[in-house]
Design an enzyme around this catalytic site. Structure first.
Site, mmCIF file in Angstrom:
data_model
loop_
_atom_site.group_PDB
_atom_site.id
_atom_site.type_symbol
_atom_site.label_atom_id
_atom_site.label_comp_id
_atom_site.label_asym_id
_atom_site.label_seq_id
_atom_site.Cartn_x
_atom_site.Cartn_y
_atom_site.Cartn_z
ATOM 1 N N CYS A 67 14.184 10.462 6.188
ATOM 2 C CA CYS A 67 14.355 9.931 7.547
ATOM 3 C C CYS A 67 15.781 10.149 8.021
ATOM 4 C CB CYS A 67 13.966 8.460 7.590
ATOM 5 S SG CYS A 67 14.846 7.455 6.379
ATOM 6 N N GLY A 112 7.639 4.519 7.954
ATOM 7 C CA GLY A 112 6.798 5.677 8.243
ATOM 8 C C GLY A 112 7.151 6.244 9.603
ATOM 9 N N SER A 113 6.188 6.882 10.220
ATOM 10 C CA SER A 113 6.483 7.592 11.469
ATOM 11 C C SER A 113 6.563 6.622 12.647
ATOM 12 C CB SER A 113 5.397 8.630 11.727
ATOM 13 O OG SER A 113 4.159 7.986 11.885
ATOM 14 N N THR A 163 3.042 5.763 14.085
ATOM 15 C CA THR A 163 2.317 4.689 13.395
ATOM 16 C C THR A 163 3.006 3.346 13.640
ATOM 17 O OG1 THR A 163 1.698 6.281 11.698
ATOM 18 C CG2 THR A 163 1.341 3.985 11.169
ATOM 19 N N GLY A 164 4.337 3.351 13.681
ATOM 20 C CA GLY A 164 5.081 2.111 13.938
ATOM 21 C C GLY A 164 4.666 1.466 15.257
ATOM 22 N N LYS A 217 0.839 -1.205 0.000
ATOM 23 C CA LYS A 217 0.000 0.000 0.000
ATOM 24 C C LYS A 217 0.875 1.257 0.000
ATOM 25 C CE LYS A 217 -1.766 2.236 3.578
ATOM 26 N NZ LYS A 217 -1.566 3.614 3.102
ATOM 27 N N GLU A 273 10.770 0.663 9.843
ATOM 28 C CA GLU A 273 11.761 1.718 9.562
ATOM 29 C C GLU A 273 11.072 3.029 9.890
ATOM 30 O OE1 GLU A 273 14.763 1.377 8.937
ATOM 31 O OE2 GLU A 273 15.016 -0.615 8.069
ATOM 32 N N GLU A 302 11.792 15.767 15.249
ATOM 33 C CA GLU A 302 12.101 15.547 13.827
ATOM 34 C C GLU A 302 11.322 16.589 13.023
ATOM 35 O OE1 GLU A 302 10.268 12.120 11.855
ATOM 36 O OE2 GLU A 302 12.128 11.785 10.756
HETATM 37 P P1 NAD Z 1 2.939 7.796 8.441
HETATM 38 O O1 NAD Z 1 3.321 6.910 9.575
HETATM 39 O O2 NAD Z 1 1.907 8.834 8.694
HETATM 40 O O3 NAD Z 1 2.390 6.951 7.199
HETATM 41 C C1 NAD Z 1 3.152 5.935 6.588
HETATM 42 C C2 NAD Z 1 2.217 4.936 5.952
HETATM 43 O O4 NAD Z 1 1.433 4.304 6.975
HETATM 44 C C3 NAD Z 1 1.225 5.531 4.958
HETATM 45 O O5 NAD Z 1 1.091 4.627 3.874
HETATM 46 C C4 NAD Z 1 -0.071 5.586 5.765
HETATM 47 O O6 NAD Z 1 -1.227 5.519 4.961
HETATM 48 C C5 NAD Z 1 0.050 4.346 6.643
HETATM 49 N N1 NAD Z 1 -0.697 4.373 7.910
HETATM 50 C C6 NAD Z 1 -1.164 5.443 8.576
HETATM 51 N N2 NAD Z 1 -1.761 5.042 9.729
HETATM 52 C C7 NAD Z 1 -1.639 3.697 9.784
HETATM 53 C C8 NAD Z 1 -2.000 2.705 10.753
HETATM 54 N N3 NAD Z 1 -2.624 3.014 11.885
HETATM 55 N N4 NAD Z 1 -1.692 1.414 10.490
HETATM 56 C C9 NAD Z 1 -1.040 1.071 9.373
HETATM 57 N N5 NAD Z 1 -0.668 1.966 8.417
HETATM 58 C C10 NAD Z 1 -0.960 3.272 8.623
HETATM 59 O O7 NAD Z 1 4.310 8.419 7.924
HETATM 60 P P2 NAD Z 1 4.507 9.525 6.794
HETATM 61 O O8 NAD Z 1 4.063 10.837 7.358
HETATM 62 O O9 NAD Z 1 3.910 9.031 5.528
HETATM 63 O O10 NAD Z 1 6.096 9.509 6.612
HETATM 64 C C11 NAD Z 1 6.958 10.319 7.342
HETATM 65 C C12 NAD Z 1 7.666 9.530 8.432
HETATM 66 O O11 NAD Z 1 8.285 8.381 7.860
HETATM 67 C C13 NAD Z 1 8.786 10.310 9.093
HETATM 68 O O12 NAD Z 1 8.742 10.129 10.497
HETATM 69 C C14 NAD Z 1 10.054 9.669 8.533
HETATM 70 O O13 NAD Z 1 11.186 9.805 9.344
HETATM 71 C C15 NAD Z 1 9.618 8.254 8.372
HETATM 72 N N6 NAD Z 1 10.466 7.566 7.395
HETATM 73 C C16 NAD Z 1 11.349 6.614 7.837
HETATM 74 C C17 NAD Z 1 12.211 5.978 6.950
HETATM 75 C C18 NAD Z 1 13.187 4.924 7.405
HETATM 76 O O14 NAD Z 1 13.715 4.202 6.560
HETATM 77 N N7 NAD Z 1 13.470 4.783 8.683
HETATM 78 C C19 NAD Z 1 12.158 6.311 5.604
HETATM 79 C C20 NAD Z 1 11.250 7.273 5.175
HETATM 80 C C21 NAD Z 1 10.404 7.893 6.086
#
Ligand code: NAD
Length: 474
Positions: free
Chosen positions: A276, A220-221, A224-225, A169, A242, A374
């Protein structure tokens, strides 16, 4: 009506009645629509992945490698279209979009060469014991909006190389390039092995709680992780996370100002700071602080902020309104606390597009929000330090632990500092360099597990030990 980009489920391009609009962050115009999937479409995708797993997991690994390379070749063959589409949905300047698209095929080709070797635990007259790796099954991949296609393919390649199948997704903010990729691979990858579906954020929890998903690989964030880890605990799904970072760059007094200033700038401002592993805190030794900060500021004034599709743009818009508002809030917080700005700081709210000017702060305190959080935007705090021990403590004073860097001519001193940083990656005299061959993952709240390299590939497998008692039957 704008173009509707279909999803890929079980080898077929499909749409839904409901759709989501996708906006160009440079001008806030709708540039495409994508299906809005819910539980029914997800069930179909997971069922297709489960059915395909039976055959795919038994397909010879060299055939799986060939499929990955063919997908990479499809990216290369459509390079121009893909990088332009990426800029239009993500905002990054064309040169950086080219870098991402080129990186996608390089990442897939690199990962396709990895091998999971069997290991021998015991080889005696009495017993032969070996460990092999077996694919976990159906993987849910969830990716963010900052590097949409790269984050997608770097999950797809190792997942299917290991023998797993996938339902992926993209972020609802940036699904177009990934769905164009889905069209390109439709006839390359066997039906059901890779499924790509789109939907609101609410589709994410449906995927992570789906009873027939065996593993979640998420970028992602951190917020959410944590939700994903909590959800995965119900049936002990395997997870790779990640997450965010607040990476520190440490500039020692022997660093060459003329050489390093420009690199330090781009370590923070590439992709408008939405990386990130961008340098989000830069600590400069007090002996060279004034000279280095002046050089960075001087270079910053030569860089143009604008539409990534325009020639000469160095820094594009923020990708979405929510993130734009957050970055503006951090700048306002810095202003209201009276912190000093070396460059930028004034967001122009008129006009369309989510533009934040290049903003550099001059030695704000360690507990400033702009330092402690961040930022994920084109805003960089420069801070002064005196001793190695002091700067190591300050760099480590974070719940995050993704990456960091040390800039020095004295690589022994650089390595001594690097070894004390609590992060998964430390670069010396560079930043942002990632390869398919080295594991990448976060310490502390920056992640769980790793991507890339053999270690990343292993995350899509279980270990299985098979032991033969050699002398039992004789
Ligand atoms: P986000 O966590 O808001 O969303 C990431 C993904 O998760 C999206 O596809 C979103 O639709 C989905 N999502 C949202 N809520 C969810 C839930 N409850 N359960 C499952 N999936 C859900 O993150 P973002 O704002 O899209 O990205 C920015 C963040 O990602 C920053 O904190 C950045 O540091 C991090 N990031 C980390 C890496 C890494 O490799 N460590 C790389 C890129 C970005």
């Amino acid at each position: 009506m704008t173009h509707l980009y279909p999803n890929l489920i079980n080898g077929e391009l499909v749409t839904t009645d409901a759709s989501l609009d996708v906006v160009n962050p440079a001008n806030e115009q709708v540039i495409g629509r994508v299906p809005s999937c819910g539980a029914a479409e997800l069930d179909r995708a997971v069922a297709a992945a489960r059915a395909a797993f039976k055959t795919w997991s038994k397909t010879p690994v060299d055939d799986r490698r060939a499929v990955i390379r063919n997908m990479a070749a499809a990216i290369d063959a459509n390079f121009d279209e893909l990088f332009r589409l990426l800029t239009s949905e993500q905002g990054k300047p064309h040169a950086q979009a080219q870098y991402e698209i080129g990186g996608c095929s390089a990442m897939m080709n690199g990962q396709s060469t990895l091998t999971l070797e069997e290991t021998i635990n015991e080889d005696t007259d009495e017993r032969l014991s070996r460990t092999r790796r077996v694919p976990v099954g159906v993987v849910a991949g969830i990716v963010p909006w900052n590097f949409p296609l790269l984050m997608a393919v770097q999950k797809i390649a190792p997942a299917i190389l290991s023998g797993c199948t996938m339902v992926l997704k993209p972020s609802p903010f940036t699904p177009l390039t990934t769905l164009r990729f889905a069209e390109l691979i439709k006839d390359i990858v066997p039906a059901g092995v890779v499924n790509i579906i789109t939907g609101e954020d609410s589709l994410g929890p449906l995927m992570t709680s789906h009873p027939d998903v065996d593993k979640i690989t998420f970028t992602g964030s951190t917020a959410t992780g944590k939700k994903i880890m909590e959800g995965a605990s119900k049936d002990l799904k395997r997870i790779t996370l990640e997450l965010g970072g607040n990476d520190a760059s440490i500039v020692l007094p022997d660093a060459d100002v003329a050489k390093v200033a420009e690199q330090l700038f781009w370590s923070s401002f590439t992709n408008a700071g939405q990386i990130c592993v961008a340098a989000k805190r830069i600590y400069i030794h007090e002996d060279i602080y004034d000279e280095m900060s002046a050089a960075i500021a001087e270079y910053a004034r030569t860089v143009t902020v604008g539409d990534g599709a325009n020639q000469g743009t160095g820094v594009g818009p923020i990708q979405n309104k929510k993130q734009f508002d957050r970055v503006c809030e951090l700048i306002e917080d810095a202003k209201s606390n009276g912190y000093k700005f070396l460059v930028g700081g004034n967001v122009d709210p008129s006009g369309s597009g989510y533009y934040v000017p290049i903003t550099i702060l001059d030695n704000p305190p360690e507990d400033a929000r702009i330092v402690a959080e961040e930022q994920f935007g084109p805003v960089m705090p420069l801070m002064k330090f005196s001793t190695d021990d002091e700067v190591i403590a300050r760099a480590n004073n974070s719940d995050y632990g993704l990456a960091g860097a040390v800039w020095t001519k004295d690589t022994d001193r650089g390595v001594a500092i690097a070894e004390q940083l609590e992060t998964g990656t430390v670069w010396i005299n560079e930043f942002l360099h990632l390869t398919p061959f080295a594991p990448f993952g976060g310490h502390k709240q920056s992640g769980f597990g790793a991507e890339y390299g053999v270690e990343g590939l292993q995350e899509f497998t279980y270990s299985q030990v098979i032991t033969i008692k050699r002398d039992a039957l004789v």
